[in-house]
Design an enzyme around this catalytic site. Structure first.
Site, short mmCIF file in Angstrom:
data_model
loop_
_atom_site.label_atom_id
_atom_site.label_comp_id
_atom_site.label_asym_id
_atom_site.label_seq_id
_atom_site.Cartn_x
_atom_site.Cartn_y
_atom_site.Cartn_z
N CYS A 70 0.80 -1.23 0.00
CA CYS A 70 0.00 0.00 0.00
C CYS A 70 0.83 1.28 0.00
O CYS A 70 0.28 2.37 -0.03
CB CYS A 70 -0.96 0.00 1.19
SG CYS A 70 -0.13 0.18 2.79
N CYS A 115 1.71 -4.13 8.53
CA CYS A 115 1.46 -2.74 8.16
C CYS A 115 0.15 -2.29 8.79
O CYS A 115 -0.87 -2.96 8.63
CB CYS A 115 1.40 -2.63 6.64
SG CYS A 115 0.87 -1.01 6.04
N CYS A 140 12.53 -7.82 12.27
CA CYS A 140 13.06 -8.70 11.24
C CYS A 140 12.03 -8.73 10.11
O CYS A 140 10.96 -9.33 10.25
CB CYS A 140 13.27 -10.08 11.85
SG CYS A 140 14.03 -11.27 10.77
#
Length: 158
Positions: A70, A115, A140
């Site tokens: 996005c 996210c 990570c």
């Protein structure tokens, strides 16, 4: 058929699949904008082989790493550090950019990071490993989950 909690914890991911995110695209809409590897990692919570990602050994001085799905800003270039783990490592994210969830896959308790805008799987965060960073955390992150912009939109808007 009744579910067996232990087996469910082995194969179920975090609660992020039940969460709601601002970017609400369907799987078909994601498949139209992501390649197969991006879809596998961002939407199906996969991982790339260690040392294979294009951002693993990239250390820009300025810029921002964004979500490959996005384009939301996630990490400043200055957050990245050399961990030697085989994946890009960051000691912190842009405030509010990353959401943490408990991930009980494979019988282990880990902290998954996604996210905050689209729920795309980024990787996992680990604490207390002793890296000389301000947070003693290692985000990570799969390179496949990221894009990079040499200009930092966060800094430009300040």
């Amino acid at each position: 058929m009744p579910s067996i909690p232990f087996f469910g914890s082995l194969f179920s991911s975090s609660s992020s699949s039940k969460m709601s995110y601002p970017d609400q695209r369907t799987d078909d809409e994601w498949r139209a904008v992501l390649n197969k590897e991006q879809f596998r990692i961002l939407r199906e919570k996969g991982t790339e082989p260690p040392g294979s990602g294009k951002f693993d050994k990239t250390y820009p001085e300025t810029g921002v790493f964004t979500c490959a799905g996005c384009n939301a800003p996630l990490y400043k270039a200055t957050h990245k550090f050399k961990s030697g783990c085989g994946w890009p490592a960051y000691f912190d994210s842009i405030p509010g950019a990353v959401t943490r969830h408990t991930d009980n896959t494979f019988g282990m308790a880990r902290t998954e990071i996604v996210c905050s805008n689209c729920g795309g799987h980024l990787g996992h965060v680990f604490k207390g490993e002793g890296y000389p960073t301000p947070t003693d955390e290692r985000h990570c992150v799969n390179s496949v989950s990221l894009s990079f912009s040499p200009e930092d939109p966060v800094e430009k808007s300040s």
